[in-house]
Each structure stands twice: as C-alpha cells, then as structure tokens.
Design a protein around this motif. Structure first.
Motif, short mmCIF file in Angstrom:
data_model
loop_
_atom_site.label_atom_id
_atom_site.label_comp_id
_atom_site.label_asym_id
_atom_site.label_seq_id
_atom_site.Cartn_x
_atom_site.Cartn_y
_atom_site.Cartn_z
N THR A 236 0.84 -1.19 0.00
CA THR A 236 0.00 0.00 0.00
C THR A 236 0.88 1.24 0.00
N LEU A 237 0.53 2.17 -0.85
CA LEU A 237 1.28 3.41 -0.95
C LEU A 237 0.76 4.40 0.08
N GLY A 238 1.62 4.86 0.95
CA GLY A 238 1.20 5.79 2.00
C GLY A 238 0.95 7.18 1.45
N GLY A 239 0.76 8.13 2.34
CA GLY A 239 0.53 9.51 1.95
C GLY A 239 -0.70 10.08 2.59
N ASP A 240 -1.17 11.17 2.04
CA ASP A 240 -2.33 11.87 2.59
C ASP A 240 -3.61 11.27 2.01
N TYR A 241 -4.48 10.83 2.89
CA TYR A 241 -5.74 10.24 2.44
C TYR A 241 -6.71 11.33 2.05
N THR B 228 -3.19 16.72 -8.21
CA THR B 228 -2.61 15.77 -7.25
C THR B 228 -2.70 14.34 -7.78
N VAL B 229 -3.85 14.00 -8.35
CA VAL B 229 -4.04 12.67 -8.92
C VAL B 229 -3.12 12.48 -10.13
N THR B 230 -3.02 13.51 -10.96
CA THR B 230 -2.17 13.44 -12.15
C THR B 230 -0.73 13.13 -11.77
N GLN B 231 -0.24 13.79 -10.75
CA GLN B 231 1.15 13.62 -10.32
C GLN B 231 1.44 12.17 -9.90
N ILE B 232 0.54 11.57 -9.16
CA ILE B 232 0.75 10.19 -8.71
C ILE B 232 0.62 9.22 -9.87
N LYS B 233 -0.33 9.45 -10.77
CA LYS B 233 -0.45 8.57 -11.94
C LYS B 233 0.83 8.61 -12.78
N ARG B 234 1.40 9.76 -12.95
CA ARG B 234 2.64 9.87 -13.71
C ARG B 234 3.77 9.10 -13.02
N ALA B 235 3.80 9.21 -11.68
CA ALA B 235 4.82 8.47 -10.93
C ALA B 235 4.62 6.97 -11.06
N GLN B 236 3.37 6.53 -11.10
CA GLN B 236 3.08 5.11 -11.29
C GLN B 236 3.52 4.64 -12.68
N MET B 237 3.30 5.46 -13.68
CA MET B 237 3.75 5.12 -15.03
C MET B 237 5.26 4.98 -15.09
N ALA B 238 5.95 5.89 -14.41
CA ALA B 238 7.42 5.88 -14.41
C ALA B 238 7.98 4.68 -13.68
N ARG C 156 -12.57 12.03 -1.07
CA ARG C 156 -13.37 12.08 -2.30
C ARG C 156 -12.80 11.18 -3.39
N PHE C 157 -11.49 10.86 -3.29
CA PHE C 157 -10.89 9.91 -4.21
C PHE C 157 -10.78 8.51 -3.62
N ASN C 158 -10.98 8.40 -2.30
CA ASN C 158 -10.78 7.16 -1.56
C ASN C 158 -9.40 6.59 -1.86
N ALA C 159 -8.38 7.44 -1.75
CA ALA C 159 -7.02 7.05 -2.10
C ALA C 159 -6.02 7.96 -1.39
N THR C 160 -4.75 7.59 -1.45
CA THR C 160 -3.69 8.38 -0.84
C THR C 160 -2.83 9.04 -1.91
N CYS D 105 3.63 9.31 -0.78
CA CYS D 105 3.22 8.38 -1.84
C CYS D 105 4.22 8.41 -2.99
N GLU D 106 4.64 9.59 -3.41
CA GLU D 106 5.61 9.72 -4.49
C GLU D 106 6.95 9.11 -4.12
N GLN D 107 7.39 9.34 -2.89
CA GLN D 107 8.68 8.80 -2.45
C GLN D 107 8.66 7.27 -2.44
N THR D 108 7.56 6.71 -2.02
CA THR D 108 7.44 5.24 -2.03
C THR D 108 7.50 4.70 -3.46
N LEU D 109 6.80 5.36 -4.36
CA LEU D 109 6.80 4.94 -5.75
C LEU D 109 8.19 5.01 -6.38
N ALA D 110 8.96 6.01 -5.99
CA ALA D 110 10.30 6.19 -6.55
C ALA D 110 11.23 5.04 -6.20
N ASN D 111 10.87 4.26 -5.18
CA ASN D 111 11.72 3.14 -4.73
C ASN D 111 11.14 1.78 -5.11
N LEU D 112 10.14 1.77 -6.00
CA LEU D 112 9.51 0.53 -6.41
C LEU D 112 9.59 0.37 -7.93
#
Length: 267
Positions: free
Chosen positions: A153-158, A200-210, A161-165, A170-177
C-alpha cells in the motif's frame, strides 16, 4: 417529456441505503429530477425524498435545488469515487477482464486509484501469486483477504473524495519501487492525449507510469472527445489502450492514424 419521465414507477425498495443508491443511479442517467417525480417513481413521500436528497447532497453526490436536484458538475463528478463507481459498470468490468489477460502470475502489478482499476482488483486473485501495489483503498479492501496476493500500500495523505492516498510520501514510495505493469485510467481523452481533472491525482499517476515496465490504460469510450484540466500522457506512452467497443468511428480513425496500440473490448 424525457424518456426518464415516462418510465413507470419501480417496485418499492426496502431500506434507505438501497433506495438512495437506486435514486442516485436514476439521477446520474437523467441528469436532474423534481422532488414530486422522485416521490412518484420510488413510491415514497416528498419528505422521504428530501431526506434522501439531503443525504446524497451531504456526500457531495448531488446538488439539491428548490423543488428538485441535479447531479454535480463534471469536475466534481470526476473527483468523487462514489459517483464514478456508478458509471459504466458493465464496460469497466469488461475492460478489467481484458486487462487480466495481460497479467501473468508472479508479476508485480501497479493499480491507480480509479474505479476501473478497482474492478480489476476483484479479478487479480485468479493470477496468484502476485504483488499488487496501489494507493486506491477500494482495491486494497478487495485484495486484503487474498492469500496469494502480496499487497503493498502506498502511503501519503488520504483524500476521501478519491478514496485514495496522494502526496509526497506516496511519491517517495513509488520512486523506490518497480512493477512489471501499471494499470491506469483517465478522466478524458482529447485527440490522442489523456487528461486528468485533479493535479494531485495526475502527479501520482505519472509516478506510477514511471515505476512500471509496461503501461496499460483502461478507458470508457464516453471519455473520448473531452478534455480535463491536466495532461496525463500521450496515448503512445502506453503499451496498450483498452476501450469498450462503443468508441465512435471518428475516434477510431484518430487512433489508427496515430498508430496507437489499442484494442476494442465487447462489454
């Protein structure tokens, strides 16, 4: 008179929760309705309708007005997980089944916060063992009891309205996976570019793509021909785009001319 106004009253629904869900489904399709119309359709008093609409309004799902109600604006609509979960369910399930075919046992799979990815989460135990990485709490909830799924699970600020973090953690965790495949969705497709409503959502999606070797985009055909505030990616940045077969011919031509790798899925 609209087609919704001519529909016959439906059988009585037991329980406020079930009735409000049915009322929301109706409003999503109709766009707006009057209190008297809803009272007749659902076989309840005007006072009950007002209570139901107050509850839906408090959840940010509808905009209650004098004598009636409308669904929220498109920007709010795209930002509300509960609302989005009611839209194009059959198509999303079909896209999820098609995405499952692209996933092999033993892989690490990244899921975004979308309702479409949450549909895929329900199917992933069929590919056990898997590692699943996600910031979407609905996906987490659907996978938490699966014995063959290693769930990261990716941590961060919950954000409810998105039911997500989201956010820096969240970005830092993604950078190490690093995942074998990332499965995402988008708010809109204009031309051959995918857009998302919230930065905010866009930024995390881009990190997930990377953070993934392969990228799959699942998108409902009704999202084509529309834009949103923030560019996510060009469609050629995805290894595969899965779309339901209702995609209009003009959009198919655009994808073909741009040599986008896509597949139309029967819902």
């Amino acid at each position: 008179m609209t087609s919704f106004e001519t529909q016959a009253p439906q059988p009585a629904i037991k329980g406020a929760s079930a009735r409000r869900k049915a009322m929301l489904d109706y409003l999503i399709q109709a766009g707006s309705a009057q209190v008297d119309e809803l009272a007749e359709r659902f076989g309840v008093s005007r006072m009950t309708v007002h209570r139901d609409l107050d509850a839906l309004s408090d959840q940010g799902m509808v905009n209650k007005q004098h004598g009636g109600v409308t669904t929220r604006s498109s920007s709010v609509f795209e930002s509300n997980f509960a609302l989005r979960s009611h839209i194009a369910t059959r198509e999303k399930q079909a896209l999820a089944r098609a995405a499952l075919e692209e996933i092999a046992s033993g892989e690490a799979v990244m899921l975004d916060d979308s309702t479409t990815a949450a549909e895929l989460a329900l199917l992933l135990p069929a590919r056990e063992p898997l590692t699943v990485i996600t910031n979407g709490l609905e996906s987490i909830d659907r996978l938490k009891a699966a014995s063959g799924i290693k769930l990261i699970t990716l941590g961060g600020d919950y954000q409810p309205r998105f039911n997500a973090t989201f956010g820096l953690l969240c970005e830092q965790t993604l950078a190490n996976l690093r995942a074998n495949v990332a499965v995402l969705s988008a708010s809109a497709i204009l031309g051959t570019t995918a857009y998302v409503q919230d930065p905010t959502v866009t930024q995390i999606k881009r990190a997930q793509m990377a953070a993934a070797e392969r990228r799959i985009l699942l998108v409902h055909s009704a999202k084509f021909g529309h834009g949103a505030l923030h560019r996510l990616a060009d469609l050629d940045e995805f290894d595969l785009v899965l779309i339901d077969e209702s995609l209009a011919a003009e959009h198919r031509t655009t994808l073909d001319e741009a040599e986008i790798r896509y597949r139309l899925i029967k819902a």
